[in-house]
Design a protein around this motif. Structure first.
Motif, PDB file in Angstrom:
ATOM      1  N   ALA A 256       0.823  -1.207   0.000  1.00 34.81           N
ATOM      2  CA  ALA A 256       0.000   0.000   0.000  1.00 34.81           C
ATOM      3  C   ALA A 256       0.859   1.259   0.000  1.00 34.81           C
ATOM      4  O   ALA A 256       0.548   2.249  -0.671  1.00 34.81           O
ATOM      5  N   LYS A 257       1.967   1.230   0.734  1.00 35.67           N
ATOM      6  CA  LYS A 257       2.848   2.394   0.788  1.00 35.67           C
ATOM      7  C   LYS A 257       3.451   2.714  -0.577  1.00 35.67           C
ATOM      8  O   LYS A 257       3.785   3.861  -0.873  1.00 35.67           O
ATOM      9  N   ARG A 258       3.586   1.695  -1.433  1.00 35.90           N
ATOM     10  CA  ARG A 258       4.122   1.916  -2.767  1.00 35.90           C
ATOM     11  C   ARG A 258       3.044   2.346  -3.762  1.00 35.90           C
ATOM     12  O   ARG A 258       3.322   3.111  -4.697  1.00 35.90           O
ATOM     13  N   LEU A 259       1.803   1.873  -3.566  1.00 33.26           N
ATOM     14  CA  LEU A 259       0.736   2.139  -4.516  1.00 33.26           C
ATOM     15  C   LEU A 259      -0.024   3.438  -4.228  1.00 33.26           C
ATOM     16  O   LEU A 259      -0.373   4.181  -5.152  1.00 33.26           O
ATOM     17  N   LEU A 260      -0.289   3.723  -2.970  1.00 34.75           N
ATOM     18  CA  LEU A 260      -1.135   4.861  -2.626  1.00 34.75           C
ATOM     19  C   LEU A 260      -0.571   6.221  -3.048  1.00 34.75           C
ATOM     20  O   LEU A 260      -1.344   7.127  -3.371  1.00 34.75           O
ATOM     21  N   PRO A 261       0.754   6.432  -3.088  1.00 33.29           N
ATOM     22  CA  PRO A 261       1.250   7.719  -3.578  1.00 33.29           C
ATOM     23  C   PRO A 261       0.842   8.023  -5.022  1.00 33.29           C
ATOM     24  O   PRO A 261       0.863   9.191  -5.429  1.00 33.29           O
ATOM     25  N   LEU A 262       0.456   6.998  -5.786  1.00 27.62           N
ATOM     26  CA  LEU A 262       0.030   7.217  -7.160  1.00 27.62           C
ATOM     27  C   LEU A 262      -1.269   8.011  -7.233  1.00 27.62           C
ATOM     28  O   LEU A 262      -1.609   8.581  -8.264  1.00 27.62           O
ATOM     29  N   ILE A 263      -2.016   8.032  -6.125  1.00 28.86           N
ATOM     30  CA  ILE A 263      -3.273   8.777  -6.086  1.00 28.86           C
ATOM     31  C   ILE A 263      -3.014  10.275  -6.140  1.00 28.86           C
ATOM     32  O   ILE A 263      -3.826  11.047  -6.641  1.00 28.86           O
ATOM     33  N   GLY A 264      -1.882  10.700  -5.634  1.00 24.98           N
ATOM     34  CA  GLY A 264      -1.562  12.121  -5.666  1.00 24.98           C
ATOM     35  C   GLY A 264      -1.660  12.803  -4.321  1.00 24.98           C
ATOM     36  O   GLY A 264      -1.362  13.989  -4.197  1.00 24.98           O
ATOM     37  N   GLY A 265      -2.068  12.082  -3.311  1.00 31.32           N
ATOM     38  CA  GLY A 265      -2.166  12.674  -1.981  1.00 31.32           C
ATOM     39  C   GLY A 265      -0.897  12.443  -1.178  1.00 31.32           C
ATOM     40  O   GLY A 265       0.076  11.846  -1.637  1.00 31.32           O
ATOM     41  N   LYS A 266      -0.933  12.902   0.051  1.00 33.73           N
ATOM     42  CA  LYS A 266       0.195  12.740   0.958  1.00 33.73           C
ATOM     43  C   LYS A 266      -0.037  11.504   1.824  1.00 33.73           C
ATOM     44  O   LYS A 266      -1.020  11.400   2.548  1.00 33.73           O
ATOM     45  N   VAL A 267       0.883  10.538   1.743  1.00 32.37           N
ATOM     46  CA  VAL A 267       0.763   9.288   2.489  1.00 32.37           C
ATOM     47  C   VAL A 267       1.625   9.360   3.745  1.00 32.37           C
ATOM     48  O   VAL A 267       2.805   9.703   3.677  1.00 32.37           O
ATOM     49  N   LYS A 268       1.022   9.048   4.880  1.00 33.20           N
ATOM     50  CA  LYS A 268       1.736   9.077   6.149  1.00 33.20           C
ATOM     51  C   LYS A 268       1.508   7.757   6.880  1.00 33.20           C
ATOM     52  O   LYS A 268       0.392   7.258   6.955  1.00 33.20           O
ATOM     53  N   GLU A 269       2.572   7.192   7.420  1.00 32.98           N
ATOM     54  CA  GLU A 269       2.462   5.947   8.172  1.00 32.98           C
ATOM     55  C   GLU A 269       2.109   6.254   9.627  1.00 32.98           C
ATOM     56  O   GLU A 269       2.867   6.916  10.334  1.00 32.98           O
ATOM     57  N   ILE A 270       0.924   5.786  10.046  1.00 36.14           N
ATOM     58  CA  ILE A 270       0.490   5.992  11.423  1.00 36.14           C
ATOM     59  C   ILE A 270       1.127   4.952  12.328  1.00 36.14           C
ATOM     60  O   ILE A 270       1.641   5.260  13.402  1.00 36.14           O
ATOM     61  N   ASP A 271       1.062   3.701  11.916  1.00 34.26           N
ATOM     62  CA  ASP A 271       1.771   2.610  12.568  1.00 34.26           C
ATOM     63  C   ASP A 271       2.050   1.572  11.489  1.00 34.26           C
ATOM     64  O   ASP A 271       1.804   1.808  10.308  1.00 34.26           O
TER      65      ASP A 271
END
Length: 300
Positions: A256-271
């Motif tokens: 998910a950490k590799r795919l979700l940035p493709l959406i264009g938003g800011k990805v942050k790991e909560i845990d």
């Protein structure tokens, strides 16, 4: 099982047309203790929604138009003016066609009685709910509800002049009503999320598939446990979207950490199993189409 589109529209349109006909008479019906509507929803649904109506009137009007509901814009606006907010859950384990809708607004009892008559195609039924072996202040209560004489699977009830319940089977909701004051909403993930009331539309998806990501042009399938999100209006053509995604394991979270940035938003790991994605935008038209299909097809 895919729930047929025409039955979904009949349920929704019936609800809208009914509310349009209500008068401004005072209610004399004995009131039940007020309970949080979230506490009345099924615990096993796939999609939960909270919608503050006034803040998103044009969005809701567009959904009605997209779903081909047989109601004029004038009547639709009249309907929405009566509703402050509504909660809904769609789909349920073992029954993908299930729907529950609980609206808060103004529903005068005299107007209800004038609308739900045998002459107008409705049968009046009474169901006695029992609290069972609990500490509920009300051991039992008789709920009046209405169902169409033509056999459609719709049950409509007005426990008070400020609340309307619609479901294919409202009886489980009646049973929960007597114990709802004792339910700890914080113990439920979807209820905790939907309690964040404001001007945003809130949604909670359990075991979601691809439809959410298709809004952003991504044909991907992430193995998620749940997605809690909010939609905020940016302008007449776009909505802002932010989501909190929980993953079942570390491998899924890594993907998910590799795919979700493709959406264009800011990805942050909560845990290690939770990611937040913020700053996304989606065109209103695409969002309307997506929600219309979710409602019409009952497919998540």
């Amino acid at each position: 099982m895919i729930f047929k589109r025409y039955r979904v529209l009949e349920l929704f349109v019936s609800f809208l047309v009914i509310i349009c006909t209500l008068t401004n008479c005072a209610s004399s019906k004995k009131k039940l203790p007020e309970v949080e509507p979230i506490a009345l929803l099924s615990d096993d649904a796939y999609l939960y929604l909270y919608v503050p109506v006034k803040a998103h009137e044009s969005f809701l009007l567009d959904i009605l138009e997209a779903s081909s509901a047989n109601i004029s814009e004038k009547d639709a606006r009249s309907v929405l003016n009566r509703i402050q907010s509504f909660y809904s859950c769609i789909g349920e384990k073992g029954n993908s066609s299930h729907i529950e809708l609980i609206a808060e607004g103004s529903f005068p009892s005299v107007g209800v009685k004038n609308v739900f008559t045998k002459k107008k195609g409705w049968a009046t039924q009474v169901y006695e709910a029992n609290a069972g072996e609990t500490d509920s202040k009300i051991s039992s209560h008789k709920f009046t509800y209405y169902e169409p004489l033509d056999g459609k699977e719709i049950e409509v009830s007005f426990p008070s002049s400020s609340r309307c319940i619609i479901s294919e089977n409202a009886k489980p909701i009646f049973n929960k009503y007597l114990n709802a004051q004792d339910i700890e909403l914080s113990e439920s993930n979807y209820a905790s999320w939907l309690q964040n009331k404001g001007d945003n539309i809130l949604f909670y998806l359990v075991m979601p598939g691809q439809n959410l990501w298709k809004m952003f042009g991504l044909n991907i399938s992430l193995s998620c446990n749940s997605i809690s999100g909010k939609l905020s209006s940016i302008d007449d053509s776009a909505y802002g979207v932010s989501v909190l995604v929980t993953m079942p394991d570390k491998l899924s979270a890594f993907a998910a950490k590799r795919l979700l940035p493709l959406i264009g938003g800011k990805v942050k790991e909560i845990d290690e199993l939770t990611l937040s994605v913020s700053g996304m935008q989606v065109q209103k038209k695409l969002l309307v189409d997506t929600f219309s299909k979710l409602i019409d097809e009952r497919m998540l």
